[in-house]
Design a protein around this motif. Structure first.
Motif, mmCIF file in Angstrom:
data_model
loop_
_atom_site.group_PDB
_atom_site.id
_atom_site.type_symbol
_atom_site.label_atom_id
_atom_site.label_comp_id
_atom_site.label_asym_id
_atom_site.label_seq_id
_atom_site.Cartn_x
_atom_site.Cartn_y
_atom_site.Cartn_z
ATOM 1 N N VAL A 121 -4.100 1.112 -2.118
ATOM 2 C CA VAL A 121 -3.494 2.893 -1.507
ATOM 3 C C VAL A 121 -4.834 3.119 -0.639
ATOM 4 N N ASP A 122 -4.248 3.309 0.812
ATOM 5 C CA ASP A 122 -5.306 3.948 1.795
ATOM 6 C C ASP A 122 -4.948 5.039 2.274
ATOM 7 N N SER A 172 0.555 -1.529 -0.053
ATOM 8 C CA SER A 172 0.041 -0.357 0.042
ATOM 9 C C SER A 172 0.784 0.923 0.196
ATOM 10 N N SER A 173 0.456 2.160 -0.984
ATOM 11 C CA SER A 173 1.445 3.460 -0.612
ATOM 12 C C SER A 173 0.775 4.625 0.698
ATOM 13 N N GLY A 174 1.438 5.436 0.305
ATOM 14 C CA GLY A 174 0.741 6.658 1.753
ATOM 15 C C GLY A 174 1.287 7.865 0.903
ATOM 16 N N GLN A 175 1.615 8.667 2.054
ATOM 17 C CA GLN A 175 2.508 10.250 2.089
ATOM 18 C C GLN A 175 2.593 10.589 3.544
ATOM 19 N N GLU A 176 3.613 11.425 3.651
ATOM 20 C CA GLU A 176 3.982 12.516 4.841
ATOM 21 C C GLU A 176 3.320 13.355 5.385
ATOM 22 N N LYS A 181 -1.577 -0.341 -11.271
ATOM 23 C CA LYS A 181 -1.835 -2.246 -11.244
ATOM 24 C C LYS A 181 -3.241 -1.531 -9.482
ATOM 25 N N VAL A 182 -3.390 -0.436 -9.529
ATOM 26 C CA VAL A 182 -4.167 0.518 -8.021
ATOM 27 C C VAL A 182 -5.334 -1.093 -8.473
ATOM 28 N N GLU A 183 -6.458 -1.611 -7.606
ATOM 29 C CA GLU A 183 -7.256 -1.883 -8.259
ATOM 30 C C GLU A 183 -8.517 -1.777 -6.113
ATOM 31 N N SER A 184 -7.313 -1.058 -5.179
ATOM 32 C CA SER A 184 -8.414 -0.760 -4.161
ATOM 33 C C SER A 184 -7.919 0.975 -3.305
ATOM 34 N N LEU A 185 -8.722 1.598 -3.388
ATOM 35 C CA LEU A 185 -7.968 3.077 -3.489
ATOM 36 C C LEU A 185 -8.987 3.739 -2.316
#
Length: 332
Positions: free
Chosen positions: A46-47, A3-7, A64-68
């Motif tokens: 990606v949460d 999963s991706s994130g950000q600061e 490739k994202v399936e869930s956002l």
């Protein structure tokens, strides 16, 4: 899956807004937002929950994202999603969105959640033919419309809106769960074709009569509490019911239930039942495990109105000795 994130700095709260919370709404409208940044372009999940995001942008790298998940942010407009054609699950719960739009490219979407926003009309979903679950909880929707083409849909959640009629869902024959609680619906209708329905929730509406569920022969859970119902009727064909919630109505008698032999949970608190002999109508229901009868007249101590009869639980147990739970407490 990664999963991706950000600061970014998380806000102190992400409470949902409603019509009566104008001050909180204004505060959130003026709150500073953060820019959406992607860390992992190969992420499938990606949460970005509770990140003070104001604008959906900079997602083109996600291939490739399936869930956002964009829950509890400060988003006012649905945009910037057209390249995410692999998306199957989109969560926009608790934002500031006023219109459903710009979703045309997401033809693979199977689940959409736009609950707790400010949406007044169901629209902009024409190309989403693969939707299986959709959530519109706590918006300002007044009419069920523009979803008849979603014939793959299995769950429809429209609770806490301003809907007055059950309509325009006759084509949704794959529906197994329908939630319409806390609206302004006055009549059960428009359900005849939904023969696969297993769960129907229509609590806290303005319904006065149980009707229109004759064709729902596969119904297992029926929640119709907090309406204005005065009589148990209209359930002759619903022999698969395992849960029946009639709490908070105006019903005086237990009747027309002896055929519900699969019933396991019966919620009947806060009604007008005063005769103990009425419990005899439940004796054929040997699968019944839980019963709620509190705050009916028979629950009260005749010499001290408003207080529970000290023999109440013993009387229930004598009438229905196989019961495992009386109200919220296990029966000995």
């Amino acid at each position: 899956m990664s999963s991706s994130g950000q600061e970014v700095n998380m806000p102190s709260n992400g409470e949902a807004v409603s019509d009566g919370e104008d001050e909180e709404v204004a505060q959130r409208d003026n709150e500073e937002t953060e820019e959406l940044r992607i860390v992992d372009p190969d992420a499938e999940v990606v949460d970005l929950n509770h990140c003070r995001i104001g604008v959906i942008a900079n997602l083109e790298a996600l291939n490739k994202v399936e869930s956002l998940c964009l829950r509890q942010n400060l988003i006012k407009k649905i945009e910037g999603l057209s390249t995410l054609t692999t998306l199957t699950d989109l969560d926009l719960y608790d934002n500031q969105i006023t219109k459903i739009e710009n979703l045309q490219a997401l033809t693979n979407l199977e689940q959409l959640d736009v609950s707790f926003n400010r949406i007044s009309k169901i629209e902009g979903l024409d190309t989403l033919v693969n939707i299986k679950k959709i959530f519109f909880i706590n918006n300002k929707i007044t009419k069920i419309e523009n979803i008849g083409h979603m014939v793959q849909m299995e769950m429809l959640e429209l609770g806490s809106n301003r809907i007055r009629d059950i309509e325009n869902i006759s084509t949704l024959t794959n529906l197994t769960s329908l939630y319409l609680g806390k609206n302004k619906i006055t009549r059960l209708q428009g359900l005849d074709t939904l023969v696969q329905l297993r769960c129907l929730s229509i609590q806290s509406n303005r319904i006065l009569k149980i009707e229109g569920v004759e064709k729902l022969v596969n119904l297992e859970e029926f929640y119709i509490s907090h309406n204005g119902i005065e009589k148990i009727e209209g359930l002759d064909t619903n022999v698969k019911l395992t849960t029946l919630d009639l709490a908070g109505n105006r019903i005086k008698r237990l009747e027309n239930m002896d055929h519900l032999t699969l019933l396991e949970e019966f919620w009947f608190n806060d009604n007008k039942l005063s005769e103990w002999k009425d419990l005899e109508h439940l004796t054929p229901l040997k699968s019944l495990e839980t019963i709620y009868l509190e705050r009916n007249p028979l629950w009260e101590d005749g010499s001290a109105p408003g207080k529970v009869d000290p023999n109440y639980r013993r009387k229930v147990k004598l009438a229905l000795p196989w019961i495992k739970q009386i109200d919220a407490t296990m029966a000995r």
